[in-house]
Motif scaffolding. Structure first.
Motif, short mmCIF file in Angstrom:
data_model
loop_
_atom_site.label_atom_id
_atom_site.label_comp_id
_atom_site.label_asym_id
_atom_site.label_seq_id
_atom_site.Cartn_x
_atom_site.Cartn_y
_atom_site.Cartn_z
N ASP A 154 -2.97 12.06 -8.76
CA ASP A 154 -3.52 13.40 -8.38
C ASP A 154 -4.85 13.29 -9.34
O ASP A 154 -5.85 13.98 -8.95
CB ASP A 154 -2.65 14.26 -9.18
CG ASP A 154 -1.32 14.61 -8.54
OD1 ASP A 154 -1.25 14.70 -7.14
OD2 ASP A 154 -0.19 14.53 -8.94
N ARG A 208 -12.35 7.48 0.02
CA ARG A 208 -11.23 7.27 0.51
C ARG A 208 -9.97 7.93 0.19
O ARG A 208 -9.06 8.20 1.13
CB ARG A 208 -10.84 5.77 -0.12
CG ARG A 208 -11.77 4.74 0.13
CD ARG A 208 -11.55 3.30 -0.26
NE ARG A 208 -12.46 2.41 -0.41
CZ ARG A 208 -12.33 0.92 -0.86
NH1 ARG A 208 -11.39 0.52 -1.16
NH2 ARG A 208 -13.63 0.44 -0.63
N HIS A 209 -9.99 8.80 -0.95
CA HIS A 209 -9.19 9.58 -1.18
C HIS A 209 -9.62 10.85 -1.70
O HIS A 209 -9.29 11.20 -3.00
CB HIS A 209 -8.15 8.97 -2.30
CG HIS A 209 -7.81 7.61 -2.20
ND1 HIS A 209 -6.80 7.33 -1.32
CD2 HIS A 209 -8.36 6.37 -2.52
CE1 HIS A 209 -6.70 5.86 -1.19
NE2 HIS A 209 -7.48 5.43 -2.07
N PRO A 210 -9.76 11.91 -1.10
CA PRO A 210 -10.73 12.99 -1.17
C PRO A 210 -9.74 14.08 -1.87
O PRO A 210 -10.29 14.98 -2.63
CB PRO A 210 -11.13 13.60 0.01
CG PRO A 210 -10.23 12.88 0.97
CD PRO A 210 -10.11 11.67 0.42
N GLN A 211 -8.50 13.94 -1.70
CA GLN A 211 -7.59 14.90 -2.55
C GLN A 211 -7.55 14.36 -3.94
O GLN A 211 -6.92 15.28 -4.99
CB GLN A 211 -6.31 14.71 -2.00
CG GLN A 211 -5.39 13.63 -2.24
CD GLN A 211 -5.72 12.17 -1.54
OE1 GLN A 211 -6.53 12.31 -0.74
NE2 GLN A 211 -5.00 11.24 -1.90
N THR A 212 -8.18 13.45 -4.50
CA THR A 212 -7.69 12.81 -5.85
C THR A 212 -8.94 13.45 -6.71
O THR A 212 -10.02 13.27 -6.39
CB THR A 212 -7.90 11.39 -6.18
OG1 THR A 212 -6.72 10.83 -5.25
CG2 THR A 212 -7.62 10.64 -7.09
N ILE A 216 -13.52 6.11 -4.60
CA ILE A 216 -12.20 6.82 -4.52
C ILE A 216 -12.45 8.06 -3.83
O ILE A 216 -11.66 8.30 -2.76
CB ILE A 216 -11.93 6.87 -5.97
CG1 ILE A 216 -11.66 5.51 -6.35
CG2 ILE A 216 -10.63 7.83 -6.07
CD1 ILE A 216 -11.27 5.44 -8.11
N ARG A 217 -13.60 8.81 -3.94
CA ARG A 217 -13.56 10.04 -3.48
C ARG A 217 -13.92 9.87 -1.94
O ARG A 217 -13.45 10.63 -1.20
CB ARG A 217 -14.73 10.88 -4.14
CG ARG A 217 -14.71 11.16 -5.42
CD ARG A 217 -13.66 12.33 -5.56
NE ARG A 217 -14.13 13.58 -4.88
CZ ARG A 217 -13.31 14.45 -4.53
NH1 ARG A 217 -12.12 14.18 -4.56
NH2 ARG A 217 -13.73 15.74 -3.97
N CYS A 249 -5.35 3.27 -6.64
CA CYS A 249 -5.28 4.62 -5.96
C CYS A 249 -4.75 4.46 -4.66
O CYS A 249 -4.14 5.50 -4.21
CB CYS A 249 -6.65 5.19 -5.84
SG CYS A 249 -7.59 5.78 -7.51
N ALA A 250 -5.00 3.52 -3.98
CA ALA A 250 -4.50 3.11 -2.44
C ALA A 250 -2.98 3.03 -3.00
O ALA A 250 -2.10 3.36 -1.91
CB ALA A 250 -4.98 1.77 -2.01
N ARG A 251 -2.45 2.43 -3.96
CA ARG A 251 -0.96 2.08 -3.84
C ARG A 251 -0.32 3.36 -4.59
O ARG A 251 0.67 3.78 -3.91
CB ARG A 251 -0.84 0.98 -5.11
CG ARG A 251 0.62 0.70 -5.23
CD ARG A 251 0.71 -0.49 -6.32
NE ARG A 251 2.14 -0.70 -6.57
CZ ARG A 251 2.54 -1.50 -7.51
NH1 ARG A 251 1.57 -2.26 -8.32
NH2 ARG A 251 3.77 -1.84 -7.92
N GLN A 257 -1.73 6.57 -5.01
CA GLN A 257 -2.21 7.96 -4.70
C GLN A 257 -2.04 9.14 -5.87
O GLN A 257 -1.51 10.21 -5.84
CB GLN A 257 -1.55 8.75 -3.33
CG GLN A 257 -1.56 7.82 -2.23
CD GLN A 257 -2.74 7.71 -1.52
OE1 GLN A 257 -3.48 8.68 -1.53
NE2 GLN A 257 -3.07 6.58 -1.16
#
Length: 212
Positions: free
Chosen positions: A54, A77-81, A74-75, A48-50, A52
């Motif tokens: 959807d 660190r990457h709330p848009q995912t 994940i949510r 996910c970090a690598r 990004q």
């Protein structure tokens, strides 16, 4: 005319056959692209970090970091995912944990490729999806009384009931014979009264507290 945006999908499952099968299924749709596959929660965080993505299709039960824990991180660190739980288990406790962690949908692994593709598109559009088999497990929560302090109107209860069934705003509008903007207004009011911010929280609350 602009091209349809490609939805980038990461698959998380500890079974290698699930990776190859999902790649085959998703390749049938021109607007979906499988960008990677992880075997556990830790690898999912790294990918996910690598990449990004959807959307993440997340198995719930895996060795090491399970799907619920991975979803929560994940949510954060990457709330848009957007994350869709994909599981073989029709278990109300696991469903509640998944939505509380932040998934936007919960599907069973017997879902058809066509329905899975539509589910992916729906969560990207901001909707919540749920396998039809899970609806009875809600215990018909909207027939009960809200806890004190939650003054939902009758219409808001109807809308919330349909949200817990995984219906989109347009589907709710069609069911209740109202406009989509009216549905959005009611959902905003529901969120305010219940002190929540997302459809996922609404579903988790319905499971946990048997709302209305």
């Amino acid at each position: 005319m602009s091209a349809t945006p490609i939805i980038r999908v990461l698959v998380v499952d500890d079974h290698p056959l699930a990776h190859s099968g999902m790649r085959f299924f998703l390749s049938a749709f021109t607007d979906l692209e499988m960008i990677g596959a992880a075997h556990d929660g830790e690898e999912a965080l790294a990918l996910c970090a690598r990449f990004q993505p959807d959307v993440v299709l997340m198995d719930m039960l895996m060795p090491g970091m399970d799907g619920v824990s991975a979803t929560r991180q994940i949510r954060a660190r990457h709330p848009q995912t957007r994350i869709i739980a994909l599981s073989t288990f029709n278990d109300s406790d696991l469903v509640e944990q998944a939505f509380a962690a932040g998934v936007c949908g919960y599907l069973l692994k017997n879902v058809s490729p066509f329905d899975l593709a539509n589910a992916i598109r729906s969560v990207v559009a901001g909707d919540t999806v749920m396998a039809p088999e899970l609806h009875p497990n809600l215990g018909d929560p909207l027939r009960r009384t809200l806890p004190p302090g939650n003054d939902l109107t009758e219409r808001e209860r109807e809308v919330l009931h349909l949200v817990t069934q995984g219906l989109s705003n347009q589907q709710i509008a069609d069911r209740l014979i109202i406009t989509r903007s009216t549905v959005k207004f009611h959902i905003g009011s529901i969120f305010t009264k219940l002190g929540i911010a997302t459809r996922s929280e609404a579903i988790a609350l319905a499971y946990k507290r048997r709302v209305v």
